[in-house]
Design a protein around this motif. Sequence first.
Motif, short mmCIF file in Angstrom:
data_model
loop_
_atom_site.label_atom_id
_atom_site.label_comp_id
_atom_site.label_asym_id
_atom_site.label_seq_id
_atom_site.Cartn_x
_atom_site.Cartn_y
_atom_site.Cartn_z
N LEU A 443 30.03 29.91 34.38
CA LEU A 443 28.97 30.80 33.90
C LEU A 443 28.71 31.95 34.86
CD1 LEU A 443 26.46 28.15 32.55
CD2 LEU A 443 28.20 29.42 31.30
N SER A 446 30.52 34.85 33.90
CA SER A 446 30.45 35.23 32.49
C SER A 446 29.99 36.67 32.30
CB SER A 446 29.54 34.27 31.72
OG SER A 446 28.23 34.39 32.19
N THR A 447 29.38 37.26 33.34
CA THR A 447 28.99 38.67 33.20
C THR A 447 30.22 39.57 33.19
OG1 THR A 447 28.71 38.73 35.58
CG2 THR A 447 26.72 38.41 34.26
N ASN A 448 31.29 39.11 33.79
CA ASN A 448 32.56 39.82 33.69
C ASN A 448 33.66 38.77 33.73
OD1 ASN A 448 34.74 41.47 33.62
ND2 ASN A 448 34.22 42.64 35.47
N ILE A 449 33.99 38.28 32.55
CA ILE A 449 34.91 37.15 32.45
C ILE A 449 36.28 37.50 33.02
CG2 ILE A 449 35.78 37.67 30.14
CD1 ILE A 449 34.69 34.19 31.29
N PHE B 20 26.63 32.44 26.78
CA PHE B 20 28.05 32.46 27.14
C PHE B 20 28.74 33.75 26.72
CE2 PHE B 20 27.20 27.85 26.26
CZ PHE B 20 27.04 27.52 27.59
N THR B 21 27.98 34.63 26.08
CA THR B 21 28.59 35.89 25.68
C THR B 21 29.00 36.65 26.92
OG1 THR B 21 27.18 35.93 23.76
CG2 THR B 21 28.25 37.98 24.35
N SER B 22 30.27 36.89 27.02
CA SER B 22 30.78 37.45 28.27
C SER B 22 31.24 38.88 28.07
CB SER B 22 31.96 36.62 28.75
OG SER B 22 31.56 35.31 28.92
N CYS B 23 31.21 39.60 29.15
CA CYS B 23 31.71 40.96 29.13
C CYS B 23 33.05 40.99 29.86
CB CYS B 23 30.76 41.88 29.86
SG CYS B 23 29.15 41.92 29.07
N VAL B 24 33.86 41.95 29.49
CA VAL B 24 35.09 42.20 30.23
C VAL B 24 35.00 43.64 30.71
CG1 VAL B 24 37.60 42.33 30.08
CG2 VAL B 24 36.37 40.55 28.83
N ASP B 25 34.71 43.78 31.98
CA ASP B 25 34.49 45.11 32.54
C ASP B 25 35.55 45.45 33.59
OD1 ASP B 25 32.23 45.52 31.07
OD2 ASP B 25 30.92 44.57 32.54
#
Lengths: 468, 186
Positions: A443, A446-449, B20-25
């Motif tokens: 987790l 999870s902010t930047n998977i 669990f909503t994730s970002c791909v940055d």
Amino acid sequence: MRYILFATCFFSLFYASAQNKPQLYNQDELPQTLLSNPGAAISFDKHIGVPLLSGFSFQVGSSGVSVYDIFRDDIPINAAINEALLDLSSTDYFNMNVQLELLSFGWRSSSSDIYYSGGVYHEIDAFSYFPKDLATLAYNGNADYIDVPFEFSELAFTAESLSVYHFGINKKVNNSWQLGARAKVYMSVANVNSINNRGDFTTRTTPNGPNFYTHTLRNVSLVANTSGVESFYDDEIDTGVTELVSNAFLSKNYGFGLDIGLTHFINEQWSLSASIIDLGFINHREDVRNFTAAGNYETNGIELTFPALIEGDEFTDYWQNIEDEFEDSINLSDSLSNDYTSWRPVKFNTSLQYAFGEDRSGECNCKSGGGRKYINNVGLHINSIKRPRGLQTAITAYYDRKWNSGLLTRVTYTYDKRSATNLGFLVSTKINKFNLYLAADNLVQSTNIAKARGASLRLGMQLVFENK
Amino acid sequence: MKQLSVRLCLRYVLLLPLCFTSCVDDVDFDRLDQVILAPRFDIGLLFFSVNYTSLSNEEIVNSQIILRDTTQLNFLDDEVTQENLVEIAISYRATNTFNHSITNKAAFLNQNGDVQYEITFPVSRSSDGTPVVTEFTEVVETQDLENIRNSIQLANEVIISAGTLPQSGDLNLQSKAIYSLEFTDL
């Protein structure tokens, strides 16, 4: 090639301890806990899963790099790949595991108090160590690696797709012990594995030799076994969807396995548990293809003999001679169909748990230990899985809280040699008899998977009954 | 009260996925197109030894003894070479004790035997019979590389300038090539 590279990079996305399910271990209200410990303490008397939806688990990971490491937008991608190649070692690995429960059920016998459970699930498991030497050879070539051996032993991978029929029993034998076992029948849909490879390729400088270098293939022994996938690389073989589906339920490549587990109640609040999962094998007899290469070979290049000088010949076919010599020295075969046995990746679990905070709602925890029921658990769970080069171990600390109205939560912290920041979470709720659970880990990332080296998701729904 | 609890549970469970909503940055997957594999393979090529005794049957024409041998180089016709070769650096090392002018000539030939590319270099003579080492490297790229790609054979000539048959000396020649490949369409 592009897709292979992309798939490799995608694998690199995440890190996860392979098939470790710390959120579901020691969960006395969830039937799925029996799949990681058939001797788990359970508090329900009957369950039936919603077909295809009772249990879905997805894990993917890489121990060495993340997607961010490769696709970060602040440095050129080729520099990023180079950096990753330097950072990764041959003990790093990529893995993916997917499990889908097709059928799940269980009931407690009123006469014997044994809890019987069974079902069918489909599993896809892929695992590969990072073959650093071979990747370096492919990516950089040998020019900067003279006198450095490229080891073939680093090549080790397995991939399988199978259906598992299982049936288990779970019984509390006395106030101190709860035991369980589960028999499994494996139906292999597809299997690919290549382990125990050895040998090396080396380009050596030869100051006193006939040419600059000697190129050697030394003690080469490479083996790859496949079953159920011949149609993917042989155009003459056509395996239809019907056959694939048929193999998923009744395959000629089958095997057997066993899960065993126990829970020991030290006292009303302390308990120990342990389990061994997937102690089993599959015999592959049908649609089998083996690829082998073995031998030793050495060359300095092409030695011109100026045949006119020696024998008056005008032409010597040096190239053909080299090819013949190679074929005589390295025994290559891609048409064998020898039966083989694959071993399932056996898992070991053990835990110590402490329950506290007595539930004064009046219900007793009659089936799982003492007479009191507690709303909090803290525990330590160690999970190991056997892979071709040894055990991979993760240790998880967890805290459970049972809230009012059937809501259960667990927070986990998992540590292993690559990840020190893996926080996970489970929430499970029960509305009347209907249970729904959802769990995930990593987790923090999870902010930047993209920066995570692993992730997992588990969810399911089922009807769970308690006789009161 | 019970209805409230059920609603509460549902709310928790339905809201949980948001956790669990994730970002791909900070990543750019389109850059996969920019991946270039550029391996360099350093491989031994031709080698040979010529001793003065082996020249006894050779003819001297215009004060020259010419030794010639040819080999197929099938890998030049390989798809990987044809599509991905971007440079070849061919290195020679000749160790000579002949007291004669010697020239080594390597000719890349097509299937018909026509010369597509040629590498020629002089081998230093030995005035006192002690080994003299000559090193020579030729880097082949761009248009010249196309000529190499059109080749399938390599003919090597050793040209010894001599009015009479040499009575001493030997020549050892070694060669290697660094093949630089580039794979862009992955």
